[in-house]
Scaffold this active site. Structure first.
Site, PDB file in Angstrom:
ATOM      1  N   HIS A 231     -40.354  14.708  17.813  1.00 42.81           N
ATOM      2  CA  HIS A 231     -39.777  15.744  16.951  1.00 42.81           C
ATOM      3  C   HIS A 231     -40.149  17.062  17.611  1.00 42.81           C
ATOM      4  CE1 HIS A 231     -38.891  12.978  13.688  1.00 42.81           C
ATOM      5  NE2 HIS A 231     -40.126  12.529  13.714  1.00 42.81           N
ATOM      6  N   GLU A 261     -38.418   8.934  17.486  1.00 43.51           N
ATOM      7  CA  GLU A 261     -37.856   9.716  16.374  1.00 43.51           C
ATOM      8  C   GLU A 261     -37.271  11.038  16.864  1.00 43.51           C
ATOM      9  OE1 GLU A 261     -40.713  10.015  13.130  1.00 43.51           O
ATOM     10  OE2 GLU A 261     -41.453   7.990  13.497  1.00 43.51           O
TER      11      GLU A 261
END
Ligand code: XIL
Length: 342
Positions: A231, A261
């Site tokens: 992220h 992610e």
């Protein structure tokens, strides 16, 4: 201990992805490279939005449940396991010949009410984790690519474990390695990951993670892979050379790495220039994964800005983190990923 077998997993991946689509998609391009390109998946979005399922099945060959496999969903009531939502995701993945990453077994967050802010007697906490790990892993046995056993277990600001949540408080720091032994016992074939954020490139927290994992491996803790959440923000992201070094040092420990992610946060008022820079960051991640020996999977944390977690978690400061806009128009980042895959 089972070795990571990174090369075997990469090779195995290519065979699984016999694609039939005629049109060029991220999925068809990734298959040619033997790369898993994945997205977080929301059952809620699928049910209310027909276009959502179409795009995700067309563009990706791997899924991860954004929330549906977390403890607060599968064991909302203590001792009662409910796999309705997770099974629906597994069925979607099977129907569209997609792999599934399963996350997370043990976390200080996404806890059911009965465990939130609780401290249990030590043995009771160990029994809870054991039952959870065994029940969930055996339910999905043979059908998932990898498990994030422990998520975000390290303190991101100082050495040592994150001192948060019922498992650390009830059991003590050794809970972190115990859960890997439990997971290995539950399914000796399963590929077991440690997953965390802010350790994608070379940084103090990445160094601490590396040293900790090395120590666990030396003690025979069954860990096979590292998940780099990735992220990142447009004004704070690691450079690809550092990510390469980080991935390589885990390779030298015999570990696979997955990007788990990925999203690239832009200011809420994004400009065309921001979108261009974002595309370059996405491209860099794909190129880094393709060039690494031990990085067979890149998972995005969703695909469309319509459903991203970013506006919520950043209280409206950041947005536009994914590769399709809210109207499902591919952004420059989509084209950049396609270009990297070509
Ligand atoms: C997030 C989901 O995207 C949100 O929908 C939910 O409200 C909170 O969790 N790191 C992780 C993920 O490991 O499980 C988190 O997912 C994002 C941060």
């Amino acid at each position: 201990m089972k070795t990571a077998g990174a090369a075997g997993i990469v090779a195995g991946t290519a065979g699984l992805l016999g694609e039939t689509q005629a049109a060029e998609t991220l999925r068809s391009l990734a298959a040619k490279k033997g790369l898993l390109i994945g997205s977080a998946f929301s059952r809620g979005a699928l049910l209310k939005d027909p276009e959502y399922g179409k795009i995700i099945a067309r563009e990706f060959n791997c899924l991860v449940a954004e929330n549906e496999m977390k403890m607060d969903v599968v064991q909302r009531v203590r001792g009662e396991f409910d796999f309705t939502q997770a099974d629906a995701i597994m069925a979607f993945a099977a129907r569209h010949e997609m792999m599934v990453r399963a996350v997370p077994l043990v976390w200080h967050d996404a806890l059911p009410q009965w465990a939130k802010n609780k401290t249990f007697p030590r043995q009771e906490a160990l029994d809870i984790l054991r039952e959870h790990i065994f029940t969930v892993m055996r339910h999905f046995r043979g059908n998932v690519l990898a498990w994030d056993v422990l998520n975000e277990g390290l303190n991101d600001k100082a050495p040592g474990l994150r001192q948060q949540g019922p498992w650390f408080h009830s059991i003590g720091p050794e809970y972190a390695e115990k859960v890997y032994h439990m997971a290995h016992e539950a399914d000796p074939e399963a590929v077991l990951f440690y997953n965390d954020f802010d350790m994608d490139g070379m940084s103090e927290s990445a160094d601490r993670c590396y040293l900790w994992i090395k120590e666990l491996l030396a003690r025979g803790v069954p860990i096979h892979g590292i998940g780099l959440q990735y992220h990142v923000k447009i004004d704070n992201h690691p450079n690809p050379a550092d990510v390469t070094r980080n991935i390589r040092r885990f390779n030298d420990l015999g570990l696979i790495v997955h990007i788990t992610e990925l999203d690239v946060w832009l200011p809420a008022k994004a400009t065309a220039e921001h979108l261009r820079q974002q595309a370059a960051i996405y491209r860099g991640v794909i190129e880094t994964a393709l060039a690494a020996r031990n990085c067979p999977a890149v998972m995005l944390w969703g695909f469309s800005d319509r459903y991203s977690w970013v506006p919520g978690i950043s209280r409206g400061t950041y947005d536009h983190a994914l590769i399709y806009d809210r109207d499902y128009r591919p952004k420059p980042a989509y084209e950049a990923i396609a270009a990297a895959l070509r």
